[in-house]
Design a protein around this motif. Structure first.
Motif, PDB file in Angstrom:
ATOM      1  N   SER A 191       0.846  -1.201   0.000  1.00  0.00           N
ATOM      2  CA  SER A 191       0.000   0.000   0.000  1.00  0.00           C
ATOM      3  C   SER A 191       0.869   1.234   0.000  1.00  0.00           C
ATOM      4  CB  SER A 191      -0.873  -0.012   1.271  1.00  0.00           C
ATOM      5  OG  SER A 191      -1.425   1.276   1.515  1.00  0.00           O
ATOM      6  N   PRO A 192       0.345   2.364  -0.521  1.00  0.00           N
ATOM      7  CA  PRO A 192       1.044   3.628  -0.270  1.00  0.00           C
ATOM      8  C   PRO A 192       1.020   3.926   1.227  1.00  0.00           C
ATOM      9  CG  PRO A 192      -1.051   4.004  -1.429  1.00  0.00           C
ATOM     10  CD  PRO A 192      -0.873   2.535  -1.322  1.00  0.00           C
ATOM     11  N   VAL A 193       2.072   4.587   1.711  1.00  0.00           N
ATOM     12  CA  VAL A 193       2.138   4.904   3.138  1.00  0.00           C
ATOM     13  C   VAL A 193       1.819   6.380   3.358  1.00  0.00           C
ATOM     14  CG1 VAL A 193       3.838   3.113   3.628  1.00  0.00           C
ATOM     15  CG2 VAL A 193       4.623   5.437   3.097  1.00  0.00           C
ATOM     16  N   TYR A 194       1.335   6.672   4.566  1.00  0.00           N
ATOM     17  CA  TYR A 194       1.130   8.062   4.991  1.00  0.00           C
ATOM     18  C   TYR A 194       2.124   8.321   6.105  1.00  0.00           C
ATOM     19  CZ  TYR A 194      -1.332  12.447   5.824  1.00  0.00           C
ATOM     20  OH  TYR A 194      -1.654  13.774   5.925  1.00  0.00           O
ATOM     21  N   PHE A 234      -5.406  12.731   4.495  1.00  0.00           N
ATOM     22  CA  PHE A 234      -5.326  11.288   4.738  1.00  0.00           C
ATOM     23  C   PHE A 234      -6.539  10.570   4.150  1.00  0.00           C
ATOM     24  CE2 PHE A 234      -5.997   7.592   7.603  1.00  0.00           C
ATOM     25  CZ  PHE A 234      -4.848   6.895   7.261  1.00  0.00           C
ATOM     26  N   THR A 238      -9.397   5.453   3.399  1.00  0.00           N
ATOM     27  CA  THR A 238      -8.148   6.047   2.960  1.00  0.00           C
ATOM     28  C   THR A 238      -7.464   5.118   1.956  1.00  0.00           C
ATOM     29  OG1 THR A 238      -5.993   6.871   3.667  1.00  0.00           O
ATOM     30  CG2 THR A 238      -6.862   5.000   4.890  1.00  0.00           C
ATOM     31  N   GLN A 239      -6.607   5.723   1.144  1.00  0.00           N
ATOM     32  CA  GLN A 239      -5.799   4.853   0.255  1.00  0.00           C
ATOM     33  C   GLN A 239      -4.567   4.325   0.983  1.00  0.00           C
ATOM     34  OE1 GLN A 239      -3.426   6.868  -2.779  1.00  0.00           O
ATOM     35  NE2 GLN A 239      -4.160   8.837  -2.007  1.00  0.00           N
ATOM     36  N   TYR A 240      -4.285   4.880   2.161  1.00  0.00           N
ATOM     37  CA  TYR A 240      -3.066   4.522   2.898  1.00  0.00           C
ATOM     38  C   TYR A 240      -3.378   3.478   3.975  1.00  0.00           C
ATOM     39  CZ  TYR A 240      -1.927   9.107   0.903  1.00  0.00           C
ATOM     40  OH  TYR A 240      -1.740  10.177   0.060  1.00  0.00           O
ATOM     41  N   LYS A 241      -3.060   2.236   3.705  1.00  0.00           N
ATOM     42  CA  LYS A 241      -3.336   1.190   4.698  1.00  0.00           C
ATOM     43  C   LYS A 241      -2.244   1.116   5.758  1.00  0.00           C
ATOM     44  CE  LYS A 241      -6.129  -1.714   1.689  1.00  0.00           C
ATOM     45  NZ  LYS A 241      -7.354  -1.162   2.288  1.00  0.00           N
ATOM     46  N   VAL A 275       0.419   3.526   8.101  1.00  0.00           N
ATOM     47  CA  VAL A 275       0.841   4.845   8.575  1.00  0.00           C
ATOM     48  C   VAL A 275       2.236   4.697   9.176  1.00  0.00           C
ATOM     49  CG1 VAL A 275       0.397   6.705  10.235  1.00  0.00           C
ATOM     50  CG2 VAL A 275      -1.518   5.630   9.029  1.00  0.00           C
ATOM     51  N   THR A 293       5.173  10.329   2.231  1.00  0.00           N
ATOM     52  CA  THR A 293       3.784   9.996   1.928  1.00  0.00           C
ATOM     53  C   THR A 293       3.632   9.654   0.447  1.00  0.00           C
ATOM     54  OG1 THR A 293       2.916  11.330   3.724  1.00  0.00           O
ATOM     55  CG2 THR A 293       1.427  10.934   1.876  1.00  0.00           C
ATOM     56  N   GLY A 294       2.970   8.522   0.195  1.00  0.00           N
ATOM     57  CA  GLY A 294       2.742   8.087  -1.173  1.00  0.00           C
ATOM     58  C   GLY A 294       3.709   7.001  -1.624  1.00  0.00           C
TER      59      GLY A 294
END
Lengths: 456, 181
Positions: free
Chosen positions: B7-10, B57, B65-68, B70, B131-132
């Protein structure tokens, strides 16, 4: 063993416990409020069934205090959820906003924010209500669905904050599995100088150990400096253990503790038997430091966290938009008296809001006379916007119509306990934490001010 | 729960407190009421200051969210005991927070609810990723892989089976600590 270890050993039926051990403890009191109570009740019913009964009705204390004086309908509904549960379970300790057990709470915004809108049983902020109403007893275990539950550590009680799920578990079983924390000792010597308050002590210590310096740990307070303090001062210090990440605060029990607790349990008819824990000669600490109170000066925690310590006297260039006095930490009668001492006969220069922690504080400020004038009037005459509606109010922001809430970016000096971004409302605001003396002096000048300019 | 997620990260910094995770004005939502649970997700991390966190977020009008994953610095989840905090993240679809350290009550609430996995990192990952970035979290190996580099995470130890079970009640029933429903 340390005081915390001794209480946890007793509550888990063991002769001895070590830090790191996980133990099941029997709970003496579970406290919840309007923000976390409805969710806790939801967990309890989901897990134990809709007809389930709480483990012991006399050990549950429910105190609506967070979002009370707001026209927000969800907030009003949440107080009704508490009332319905209390009725269904037959709980004796519910400090309701209204007197009608079958009624509905609705705040009437047209009557304004400052005149009392509550019935005869309403008390105000939970952590200040618990000792007032005789629910804090030495040697016991208190869990609450609020991080500042640690305030009851002032009474030689193991007290800490938990979430809804853990609270729901306790409602059904009366037990909780917890880890025994390591203990840090803060040994206080010397006497505080004029103009310095208990709030300065805890802000100094948090600055010393850092915002996470006590994470997972018990903060035990000892020494002659502790015994010299009254219970209000001990509460101020215990309250902010969580601002250093602490699991709990712990004070020894002395005659002041016993007198305070016995008077209030007798007055309220709550359980009077308790067994304090005494200091052992042999205690193991992970940290042990002596603090000389006579060296402390008025202290401020700057934006954006409670660990950003500076001395008030070095901050006179910081201009302020607002001052605020209130909350469990800073809204006690003694806090308002200190504040009034500074502003008496003077006028505040910036918007200043005063929210008493409890309805008892409101009463005491109106009854206390100085030179033929009530303290309440002295505060109002100085330009402080006082409300009779005791509650948590703007300490944690809350709904947008909350009294004193920071609804736009501004700099506020506050006698409360927490100052992360957005804590008091607008997330671009800056909050500076200080003692009631320092907040009062700063309200008079409109900039961060060392109160020793006004207090001799 | 799948054993590996990508996943993309935040990414956020130190001291992300519960007011930034879920501001106090949204605590009127009761997490055990399903539609309010979902709404909590839409407000996850909405208290982060816009100047420091220009990327939202959860997108406006969305609940997920797209960010699974963090990534954070020290003392994630400090402040209040509100369980709304891990629940808001879990409701938004977060499966793990990887931080340099956690505040105690937040960590405990993650475990009690089973909403997400609070992993301690060995490195200060919030300075190494942004992020991303796309990351792969392996729950079997306790590793996070990003930019082709694999970082080991501290195993969750005794709390792991509680989260795997979906929280303290499921775990207590599975292990016979409380009676089955």
């Amino acid at each position: 063993m340390t005081l915390t270890e001794k209480i946890l050993a007793r509550a888990s039926g063991k002769a001895h416990v070590e830090p790191g051990a996980n133990v099941w403890v029997n709970v003496d009191v579970l406290m919840t409020h309007d923000v976390c109570g409805p969710g806790t009740i939801g967990v309890f019913k989901r897990e134990f069934g809709k007809d389930a009964k709480v483990w012991d009705p006399r050990k549950v204390v429910i105190i609506p205090d967070h979002y009370i004086f707001t026209a927000d309908s969800m907030s009003n509904r949440n107080v009704d959820i508490l009332r319905e549960f209390v009725r269904e379970q037959g709980l004796p300790y519910f400090y309701d906003v209204i007197d009608d057990p079958n009624g509905h709470w609705q705040f009437d915004a047209s009557r304004g924010q400052t005149k009392a809108q509550y019935g005869s049983r309403y008390t105000g902020v939970c952590h200040t209500t618990l000792p007032w109403k005789g629910h804090t007893r030495p040697g016991e275990i208190l869990f609450g669905t609020d991080s500042h539950t640690c305030m009851a550590g002032a009474f030689n009680q193991f007290a800490t904050g938990i979430g809804n799920t853990d609270a729901g578990f306790i409602l059904g079983t009366g037990k909780l599995l917890i880890k025994v924390p390591e203990t840090m000792r803060f040994f206080l010597e010397g006497a505080m100088q004029p103009g310095v308050m208990a709030k300065d002590v805890i802000l100094h210590v948090i600055g010393d150990i850092g915002f996470d310096g006590a994470t997972y740990r018990a903060m035990q307070w000892e020494g002659p400096g502790v015994y010299a303090m009254n219970m209000d001062d001990r509460m101020t210090i215990a309250n902010m253990a969580i601002e250093a990440g602490g699991k709990n605060a712990m004070f020894p029990c002395d005659q002041k503790t016993l007198d305070y607790v016995r008077e209030r349990t007798a007055e309220n008819g709550t359980r009077e038997d308790f067994e304090p824990v005494e200091l052992d000669a042999d205690q193991k600490f992970i940290y042990d430091k002596v603090f000389d109170l006579s060296k402390l000066e008025p202290t401020v925690a700057c934006h954006p966290d409670p660990g950003q310590r500076r001395l008030a006297k070095e901050m006179s260039s910081v201009q302020l938009d607002r001052a605020y006095i209130g909350s469990c930490t800073g809204g006690k009668t003694s806090d308002f008296l200190a504040f009034a001492q500074v502003v008496k006969g003077r006028s505040v220069k910036i918007d200043t809001f005063g929210v008493p922690a409890t309805t008892k504080v409101v009463r005491e400020l109106k009854e206390t006379q100085w030179d033929g004038q009530s303290v309440w009037n002295i505060l109002e005459s100085a330009g402080v916007r006082m409300t009779e509606n005791a509650s948590c109010a703007a300490c944690l922001g809350g709904p947008v119509d909350t009294f004193g809430r920071l609804n736009k970016p501004m700099k506020c000096i506050s006698a409360t306990n927490r100052n992360f971004p957005g804590r008091m409302g607008n997330k671009e605001s800056e909050v500076y934490l200080a003692s009631p003396y320092t907040v009062a002096a700063s309200a008079l000048t409109g900039r961060v001010t060392d109160p020793r300019e006004f207090v001799s | 729960m799948s054993k590996v997620i990508t996943s993309p990260v935040y990414v956020c910094a130190d001291n992300i407190d519960t007011d930034q995770i879920i501001p106090a004005q949204y605590l009127t939502l009761v997490p055990t009421i399903p539609e309010e649970y979902e709404k909590l997700g839409s407000y996850a991390l909405i208290g982060l200051p816009d100047a420091l966190y220009p990327e939202r977020f959860v997108q406006e009008g969305q609940t997920q969210t797209q960010y699974k994953i963090v990534i954070a610095g020290r003392n994630f989840g400090c402040g209040s005991s509100r369980e709304h905090a891990p629940i808001a993240l879990g409701a938004a679809g977060v499966e793990a927070v990887v931080a340099e350290s956690f505040a105690r009550i937040f960590f405990r609430n993650c475990v009690a609810t089973g909403e997400l996995y609070p992993y301690d990192s060995n490195e200060r990952l919030c300075d190494l990723v942004k992020t991303g970035d796309i990351a792969t979290l392996d729950f079997e190996q306790d590793t996070l892989t990003v930019h082709g580099k694999t970082y080991s995470l501290k195993p969750l130890g005794e709390v792991r089976p509680v989260i795997d079970a979906g929280g303290i009640f499921n775990y207590a029933r599975q292990t016979g600590m409380i009676a089955s429903k």
